[in-house]
Design an enzyme around this catalytic site. Sequence first.
Site, PDB file in Angstrom:
ATOM      1  N   GLU A  85       0.827  -1.295  -0.082  1.00  0.00           N
ATOM      2  CA  GLU A  85       0.215  -0.068   0.179  1.00  0.00           C
ATOM      3  C   GLU A  85       0.654   1.261  -0.009  1.00  0.00           C
ATOM      4  O   GLU A  85       0.403   2.429  -0.622  1.00  0.00           O
ATOM      5  CB  GLU A  85      -0.970   0.111   1.243  1.00  0.00           C
ATOM      6  CG  GLU A  85      -1.626   1.344   1.434  1.00  0.00           C
ATOM      7  CD  GLU A  85      -2.692   1.460   0.306  1.00  0.00           C
ATOM      8  OE1 GLU A  85      -3.675   2.282   0.405  1.00  0.00           O
ATOM      9  OE2 GLU A  85      -3.026   0.460  -0.460  1.00  0.00           O
ATOM     10  N   THR A  92     -12.730   9.103 -12.175  1.00  0.00           N
ATOM     11  CA  THR A  92     -11.868   8.358 -11.064  1.00  0.00           C
ATOM     12  C   THR A  92     -12.411   6.926 -10.681  1.00  0.00           C
ATOM     13  O   THR A  92     -11.528   6.358 -10.099  1.00  0.00           O
ATOM     14  CB  THR A  92     -11.671   9.163 -10.100  1.00  0.00           C
ATOM     15  OG1 THR A  92     -12.919   9.478  -9.417  1.00  0.00           O
ATOM     16  CG2 THR A  92     -10.959  10.669 -10.369  1.00  0.00           C
TER      17      THR A  92
END
Length: 316
Positions: free
Chosen positions: A148, A299
Amino acid sequence: PLDDADDDTADDDDDDDLAPRRRAQFKSSHVSLGALGDSFYEYRLKTALQLPESLQGRRYRRMYDETLRGIKRHLVRTSSPNGLVYVTELKAGRATNRMDHLACFVPGMIALGAAPGRAGAADLELAADLAFTCATLYAMQPTGLAPEAVVFKESKRPWHENATAGVVMGAARGDRLPVLLPKRQQPAKPLPAVDYSRDIAHVESPHFYLRPETIESLFVLYRRTGDPLFLHQAWTIFEAIEQHCRTPSAYSGIEDVTKEAPVQDDSMQSFFLAETLKYLYLMFSPGELLPFSQYVFNTEAHPLPVEVAVTDHAFA
């Protein structure tokens, strides 16, 4: 901040976590292209692409161009010792050298906004460099999945924009532009193995949430250039997802991608279906399907039609 606000007012209905309404005064010195900031910059370009014939569209294009200049000036860095190109965050004006997975949408954004031919060669090269870093963050892990967030070791050699000479790829057809590809992206002899893990100071968060940003950028770069490198990188990531994330009923995130035997977190984010798998599907589909000349992906990867007939009175 990366650039100046376009005006000093804000929509009364827009509650922004970072700035008070009506006056664009920043409440935080934290500058990031990742969480809390990514969509803001992305929509500057995508609004311009969706409204190409309007004053509004041209206004947002100027805003995006200012943002890209700010990104290049303040956020682009290279790592040590192998020179991976990445985008850092800033806190109180100082680089943290932290990059999270969310920021891997940036190479796709830059490639999408690059001008055809030599005019956009430097932007396309930067996009390819950043996409290589994002794909490498996958490849360097034993699972083949990216963490991440990581913190890079910053090189003392600053990044400089440099449009190296490449080859012009054909005439534009579909989404493919006549572009200059960096020399290192051209088919060549296999490169010697490089230990890019030496460029990582530490993995800040080893979790994998099935995020789409790297696949999205590889998809845009493949559509723009036709370079099979991006197709290969996307397929390799897909294979890792199939191996480690697939369950009898769905797909799962991974708690720690640095482990040889990763543990699933028993959670499938909605964006995995809406974005990650959609971009993978489009990656291996004909370029005529949802072409960039007719659609802009928001998005969340929803295709919106390009409004070529919109006039400025629509915004009055």
